[in-house]
Design a protein around this motif. Structure first.
Motif, PDB file in Angstrom:
ATOM      1  N   ASP A  87      27.289  42.406 -16.588  1.00  0.00           N
ATOM      2  CA  ASP A  87      27.701  41.852 -17.875  1.00  0.00           C
ATOM      3  C   ASP A  87      28.857  42.592 -18.526  1.00  0.00           C
ATOM      4  O   ASP A  87      29.572  42.031 -19.356  1.00  0.00           O
ATOM      5  N   TYR A  88      29.048  43.863 -18.163  1.00  0.00           N
ATOM      6  CA  TYR A  88      30.111  44.644 -18.806  1.00  0.00           C
ATOM      7  C   TYR A  88      31.487  44.356 -18.195  1.00  0.00           C
ATOM      8  O   TYR A  88      32.510  44.776 -18.735  1.00  0.00           O
ATOM      9  N   LEU A  89      31.529  43.650 -17.073  1.00  0.00           N
ATOM     10  CA  LEU A  89      32.800  43.278 -16.451  1.00  0.00           C
ATOM     11  C   LEU A  89      33.309  41.965 -17.036  1.00  0.00           C
ATOM     12  O   LEU A  89      32.541  41.136 -17.523  1.00  0.00           O
ATOM     13  N   THR A  90      34.609  41.778 -16.967  1.00  0.00           N
ATOM     14  CA  THR A  90      35.151  40.456 -17.274  1.00  0.00           C
ATOM     15  C   THR A  90      34.952  39.565 -16.048  1.00  0.00           C
ATOM     16  O   THR A  90      34.672  40.052 -14.942  1.00  0.00           O
ATOM     17  N   GLY A  91      35.100  38.276 -16.254  1.00  0.00           N
ATOM     18  CA  GLY A  91      34.968  37.361 -15.127  1.00  0.00           C
ATOM     19  C   GLY A  91      35.941  37.688 -14.015  1.00  0.00           C
ATOM     20  O   GLY A  91      35.582  37.698 -12.832  1.00  0.00           O
ATOM     21  N   ARG A  92      37.170  37.987 -14.381  1.00  0.00           N
ATOM     22  CA  ARG A  92      38.194  38.299 -13.373  1.00  0.00           C
ATOM     23  C   ARG A  92      37.852  39.580 -12.622  1.00  0.00           C
ATOM     24  O   ARG A  92      37.994  39.658 -11.396  1.00  0.00           O
ATOM     25  N   GLN A  93      37.410  40.614 -13.351  1.00  0.00           N
ATOM     26  CA  GLN A  93      37.051  41.874 -12.695  1.00  0.00           C
ATOM     27  C   GLN A  93      35.924  41.667 -11.679  1.00  0.00           C
ATOM     28  O   GLN A  93      35.932  42.260 -10.602  1.00  0.00           O
ATOM     29  N   PHE A  94      34.969  40.818 -12.024  1.00  0.00           N
ATOM     30  CA  PHE A  94      33.847  40.547 -11.128  1.00  0.00           C
ATOM     31  C   PHE A  94      34.321  39.888  -9.830  1.00  0.00           C
ATOM     32  O   PHE A  94      33.920  40.284  -8.730  1.00  0.00           O
ATOM     33  N   VAL A  95      35.191  38.888  -9.957  1.00  0.00           N
ATOM     34  CA  VAL A  95      35.670  38.175  -8.775  1.00  0.00           C
ATOM     35  C   VAL A  95      36.591  39.079  -7.941  1.00  0.00           C
ATOM     36  O   VAL A  95      36.535  39.080  -6.707  1.00  0.00           O
ATOM     37  N   VAL A  96      37.433  39.868  -8.603  1.00  0.00           N
ATOM     38  CA  VAL A  96      38.310  40.812  -7.883  1.00  0.00           C
ATOM     39  C   VAL A  96      37.466  41.820  -7.100  1.00  0.00           C
ATOM     40  O   VAL A  96      37.784  42.154  -5.946  1.00  0.00           O
ATOM     41  N   ALA A  97      36.376  42.306  -7.715  1.00  0.00           N
ATOM     42  CA  ALA A  97      35.514  43.271  -7.035  1.00  0.00           C
ATOM     43  C   ALA A  97      34.954  42.689  -5.742  1.00  0.00           C
ATOM     44  O   ALA A  97      34.886  43.364  -4.713  1.00  0.00           O
ATOM     45  N   ASN A  98      34.580  41.423  -5.785  1.00  0.00           N
ATOM     46  CA  ASN A  98      34.051  40.777  -4.584  1.00  0.00           C
ATOM     47  C   ASN A  98      35.154  40.565  -3.544  1.00  0.00           C
ATOM     48  O   ASN A  98      34.912  40.679  -2.340  1.00  0.00           O
ATOM     49  N   ALA A  99      36.366  40.270  -4.014  1.00  0.00           N
ATOM     50  CA  ALA A  99      37.495  40.138  -3.078  1.00  0.00           C
ATOM     51  C   ALA A  99      37.768  41.468  -2.387  1.00  0.00           C
ATOM     52  O   ALA A  99      38.060  41.510  -1.181  1.00  0.00           O
ATOM     53  N   ALA A 123      38.918  31.697 -19.535  1.00  0.00           N
ATOM     54  CA  ALA A 123      37.839  32.616 -19.926  1.00  0.00           C
ATOM     55  C   ALA A 123      37.737  33.824 -19.007  1.00  0.00           C
ATOM     56  O   ALA A 123      36.803  34.623 -19.141  1.00  0.00           O
ATOM     57  N   GLN A 124      38.701  34.002 -18.104  1.00  0.00           N
ATOM     58  CA  GLN A 124      38.559  35.047 -17.085  1.00  0.00           C
ATOM     59  C   GLN A 124      38.603  36.465 -17.657  1.00  0.00           C
ATOM     60  O   GLN A 124      38.054  37.393 -17.048  1.00  0.00           O
ATOM     61  N   ASP A 125      39.233  36.652 -18.813  1.00  0.00           N
ATOM     62  CA  ASP A 125      39.354  37.997 -19.372  1.00  0.00           C
ATOM     63  C   ASP A 125      38.278  38.320 -20.403  1.00  0.00           C
ATOM     64  O   ASP A 125      38.312  39.381 -21.033  1.00  0.00           O
ATOM     65  N   ARG A 126      37.321  37.415 -20.553  1.00  0.00           N
ATOM     66  CA  ARG A 126      36.171  37.692 -21.425  1.00  0.00           C
ATOM     67  C   ARG A 126      35.089  38.401 -20.628  1.00  0.00           C
ATOM     68  O   ARG A 126      34.944  38.205 -19.427  1.00  0.00           O
ATOM     69  N   GLU A 127      34.299  39.242 -21.313  1.00  0.00           N
ATOM     70  CA  GLU A 127      33.180  39.889 -20.636  1.00  0.00           C
ATOM     71  C   GLU A 127      32.121  38.848 -20.271  1.00  0.00           C
ATOM     72  O   GLU A 127      31.880  37.894 -21.013  1.00  0.00           O
ATOM     73  N   ILE A 128      31.478  39.054 -19.125  1.00  0.00           N
ATOM     74  CA  ILE A 128      30.472  38.109 -18.652  1.00  0.00           C
ATOM     75  C   ILE A 128      29.308  38.007 -19.637  1.00  0.00           C
ATOM     76  O   ILE A 128      28.656  36.962 -19.733  1.00  0.00           O
ATOM     77  N   MET A 135      28.877  28.826 -17.576  1.00  0.00           N
ATOM     78  CA  MET A 135      30.033  29.654 -17.215  1.00  0.00           C
ATOM     79  C   MET A 135      29.642  30.717 -16.194  1.00  0.00           C
ATOM     80  O   MET A 135      30.418  31.036 -15.291  1.00  0.00           O
ATOM     81  N   ARG A 136      28.440  31.258 -16.336  1.00  0.00           N
ATOM     82  CA  ARG A 136      27.964  32.241 -15.364  1.00  0.00           C
ATOM     83  C   ARG A 136      27.828  31.604 -13.984  1.00  0.00           C
ATOM     84  O   ARG A 136      28.165  32.221 -12.974  1.00  0.00           O
ATOM     85  N   GLN A 137      27.344  30.371 -13.948  1.00  0.00           N
ATOM     86  CA  GLN A 137      27.239  29.668 -12.677  1.00  0.00           C
ATOM     87  C   GLN A 137      28.621  29.501 -12.040  1.00  0.00           C
ATOM     88  O   GLN A 137      28.794  29.675 -10.829  1.00  0.00           O
ATOM     89  N   ARG A 138      29.606  29.169 -12.854  1.00  0.00           N
ATOM     90  CA  ARG A 138      30.947  28.911 -12.324  1.00  0.00           C
ATOM     91  C   ARG A 138      31.627  30.198 -11.846  1.00  0.00           C
ATOM     92  O   ARG A 138      32.340  30.184 -10.838  1.00  0.00           O
ATOM     93  N   ILE A 139      31.401  31.321 -12.543  1.00  0.00           N
ATOM     94  CA  ILE A 139      32.040  32.557 -12.094  1.00  0.00           C
ATOM     95  C   ILE A 139      31.372  33.056 -10.810  1.00  0.00           C
ATOM     96  O   ILE A 139      32.024  33.673  -9.950  1.00  0.00           O
TER      97      ILE A 139
END
Length: 304
Positions: A87-99, A123-128, A135-139
Motif C-alpha cells: 500500500d505504501y507504493l504508488t501504482g507505477r512503483q508496484f508495476v516497475v518492481a514487478n518488471a 492514477a499511476q502516481d497515487r499510493e495504492i 483500481m487495485r484489481q486493475r493495477i
C-alpha cells in the motif's frame, strides 16, 4: 501458443478435499472457470500458476511441470483474488518492481505500457492505499501483463469493478484471446463468463462438473428439473392432477401446507399449470421456485 494440462489432479488440506480428481485442458483463447464460491476455483488457479503442489496428479504448461519451475513465470501472468499489494507504493512503483523482478531491459517503459493498457495512467502516481477495489484489481492486472505473457490466469478479476471498468477488461481479455494467448479467468457469475469466454469449465465442490461453450452449459442448466412450492385452494386435488401430466416428475403434499412439485419440462409446466387449475376449478394462491440459486444449478450438474 501455450496449453495448460491438468491430469487427474486432487488437492487436499488434512481432511478437506479442495479439488477432487480434476482433468481439463486450457488452450489458446479465453476460458471461463465457473463455479460457486468455495468450489475449488482458486485452488485450481494456484496449482496452474505453480504456487501450489497437487496432492496427486500433474499440472503442466506445454509439457513442463508447473510446481517449482521458476522458468514458467517468463510466459505466465497471474492476477490473484487475494490482495498482494504494498500500500505504501504508488501504482507505477508496484508495476516497475514487478518488471524488474522479471529482468526486463527497460522496466520503466514496460510498466508504462502495461499501465496504459489497463487505463490507469492518470492514477499511476497515487499510493495504492488510496485505490478503490476496482483500481487495485486493475493495477494487479498491469503487474501481470508487464512482461507480455503468453498465458494469463485471473481469479475473480471483475470483483469490485464498476461497469465501465468491467467492459474495458472484458474487451481486453477478448483481444488477448483473439491474439492466440491462453487466458483463463474464474467467476461465479454465468453471465460474466458468457460475455468473454469461448470455452467454459464448471467446477463444483472440487469436481469437474461440465465442459463446453456457453450454449452447451446453458442448456445443461435450463434442462435440469425445476422445483416449486404451490399453494392452492385444494392441494390434494391439484397434486393428483399434476402427477398425471408428463411435464411433472413428482409432487408431494407438505406437512406445513402446499405442494412441492418437481417439473422435468419447465416450458410445458409453466403453460399447463394455469390451464389445469382452471379446468379443475382450483384457485392458485402462490407459485414459488425453490432452487433458483447457482449453487442448486451447479449441484445438479455434478449429480447428472
Amino acid at each position: 501458443m501455450s496449453e495448460i494440462r491438468i491430469d487427474h489432479v486432487s488437492r487436499w488440506y488434512r481432511n478437506v478435499v479442495a479439488v477432487n480428481d480434476v482433468s481439463m485442458t486450457i488452450g489458446p483463447g479465453v476460458t471461463g472457470l465457473l463455479g460457486p464460491n468455495g468450489a475449488g476455483k482458486s485452488t485450481l488457479i494456484a496449482m496452474m500458476s505453480g504456487f501450489l503442489a497437487p496432492s496427486t496428479g500433474t499440472v503442466t504448461l506445454d509439457g513442463a511441470p508447473l510446481w517449482r519451475n521458476e522458468q514458467v513465470y517468463r510466459t505466465l501472468g497471474l492476477v490473484p483474488e487475494r490482495e498482494a499489494l504494498f500500500d505504501y507504493l504508488t501504482g507505477r512503483q508496484f508495476v516497475v518492481a514487478n518488471a524488474e523482478l522479471h529482468g526486463l531491459p527497460d522496466p520503466g517503459a514496460a510498466a508504462q505500457r502495461a499501465i496504459a493498457l489497463i487505463e490507469m495512467t492518470d492514477a499511476q502516481d497515487r499510493e495504492i492505499s488510496t485505490y478503490s477495489k476496482g483500481m487495485r484489481q486493475r493495477i494487479k492486472m498491469a503487474s501481470a501483463l508487464v512482461h507480455d505473457p503468453a498465458v494469463l490466469l485471473l481469479d475473480e478479476p471483475f470483483n469490485g469493478m464498476d461497469p465501465r471498468q468491467r467492459i474495458h477488461l472484458m474487451e481486453l481479455l477478448r483481444t488477448m484471446g483473439a491474439e492466440g494467448r491462453t487466458v483463463l479467468f474464474s467467476s461465479h457469475i454465468l453471465e460474466e463468463v458468457e460475455q468473454v469466454a469461448r470455452q467454459i469449465e464448471v467446477v463444483v465442490a472440487g469436481r469437474h462438473a461440465a465442459s463446453g461453450d456457453f450454449g452447451a452449459i446453458r442448456r445443461l442448466m435450463t434442462d435440469r428439473p425445476n422445483r416449486f412450492v404451490l399453494r392452492t385452494a385444494d392441494d390434494r386435488l391439484m397434486a393428483s392432477v399434476l402427477l398425471a401430466d408428463p411435464s411433472v416428475r413428482g409432487a408431494r403434499l407438505r406437512s406445513e401446507g402446499g405442494i412441492e412439485v418437481e417439473a422435468s419440462d419447465f416450458g410445458r409446466f409453466s403453460e399447463v399449470l394455469p390451464r389445469l387449475a382452471r379446468e379443475h376449478g382450483v384457485r392458485l394462491h402462490e407459485v414459488t421456485p425453490t432452487d433458483e440459486s447457482l449453487e442448486s444449478v451447479f449441484s445438479y450438474l455434478v449429480s447428472s
